[in-house]
Motif scaffolding. Structure first.
Motif, mmCIF file in Angstrom:
data_model
loop_
_atom_site.group_PDB
_atom_site.id
_atom_site.type_symbol
_atom_site.label_atom_id
_atom_site.label_comp_id
_atom_site.label_asym_id
_atom_site.label_seq_id
_atom_site.Cartn_x
_atom_site.Cartn_y
_atom_site.Cartn_z
ATOM 1 N N ILE A 41 -6.294 3.399 -3.134
ATOM 2 C CA ILE A 41 -5.532 2.177 -2.861
ATOM 3 C C ILE A 41 -6.430 0.945 -2.847
ATOM 4 O O ILE A 41 -6.047 -0.109 -3.365
ATOM 5 C CB ILE A 41 -4.750 2.304 -1.533
ATOM 6 C CG1 ILE A 41 -3.767 3.472 -1.600
ATOM 7 C CG2 ILE A 41 -4.032 1.006 -1.191
ATOM 8 C CD1 ILE A 41 -2.752 3.400 -2.719
ATOM 9 N N ARG A 70 0.957 4.153 -2.887
ATOM 10 C CA ARG A 70 0.725 5.566 -2.564
ATOM 11 C C ARG A 70 1.873 6.433 -3.071
ATOM 12 O O ARG A 70 1.661 7.469 -3.680
ATOM 13 C CB ARG A 70 0.587 5.754 -1.050
ATOM 14 C CG ARG A 70 -0.804 5.892 -0.580
ATOM 15 C CD ARG A 70 -0.909 6.248 0.892
ATOM 16 N NE ARG A 70 -1.980 5.450 1.445
ATOM 17 C CZ ARG A 70 -1.849 4.265 2.022
ATOM 18 N NH1 ARG A 70 -0.679 3.737 2.204
ATOM 19 N NH2 ARG A 70 -2.893 3.614 2.450
ATOM 20 N N GLU A 99 0.831 -1.209 0.000
ATOM 21 C CA GLU A 99 0.000 0.000 0.000
ATOM 22 C C GLU A 99 0.866 1.260 0.000
ATOM 23 O O GLU A 99 0.577 2.209 -0.738
ATOM 24 C CB GLU A 99 -0.938 0.004 1.211
ATOM 25 C CG GLU A 99 -2.048 -1.008 1.113
ATOM 26 C CD GLU A 99 -2.879 -1.119 2.383
ATOM 27 O OE1 GLU A 99 -2.499 -0.510 3.422
ATOM 28 O OE2 GLU A 99 -3.899 -1.818 2.343
ATOM 29 N N THR A 143 -4.068 6.935 -5.676
ATOM 30 C CA THR A 143 -4.808 7.529 -4.566
ATOM 31 C C THR A 143 -5.887 6.590 -4.024
ATOM 32 O O THR A 143 -6.117 6.550 -2.824
ATOM 33 C CB THR A 143 -5.452 8.868 -4.989
ATOM 34 O OG1 THR A 143 -6.240 8.661 -6.156
ATOM 35 C CG2 THR A 143 -4.377 9.909 -5.250
#
Length: 141
Positions: free
Chosen positions: A120, A113, A109, A118
């Protein structure tokens, strides 16, 4: 950036291979049954992996693209993994994994990012699928 699946990328490469290896990119929307908002991202992914190249408005299958069309199973998985080595965010993922064959969900994750994704929760399953195809497990925290 919407995520694209491996099936979408390989489908595009197979389509171009069966069309003689060259397709006018402006005609892809007429020829393929792919969401037009997603198509440029599928093309970008195929080009980034080195399966296709762009030249004067045409998409041309590369030698690696031809190999991808011909290979199956383990050989195709190894090819996709090797082509992904220098492509972000896979490069960062492989750096974190090192000699392991797994990555923690939180690490994945964070990499996504940092790569500009954006949403996720939307992209995570797509990357988990790519990684699973390459033999890499995502471990829940």
């Amino acid at each position: 950036m919407p995520p694209v699946t491996l099936d979408q990328v390989l489908g595009l490469v197979r389509y171009i291979a069966t069309s003689g290896g060259v397709v006018d990119s402006s005609r892809l929307d007429e020829l393929l049954n792919v969401d037009m908002d997603l198509l440029p991202h599928v093309v970008d992914a195929a080009v980034s992996l080195g399966l296709l190249r762009e030249d004067k408005g045409n998409l041309i299958i590369t030698s690696e693209g031809k190999r991808a069309v011909e290979l199956q199973g383990r050989e195709l998985r190894l090819l996709i993994k090797s082509l992904s080595d220098d492509v972000e965010p896979f490069k960062d993922i492989f750096d974190v994994i090192g000699d392991s064959d797994s990555i923690r969900r939180s690490q994945l994750e964070n990499i996504l990012r940092n790569s500009g994704y954006t949403d996720i929760e939307a992209v995570l399953p797509v990357f988990v699928e790519w990684l699973a195809y390459m033999g890499i497990t995502t471990v829940e925290d």
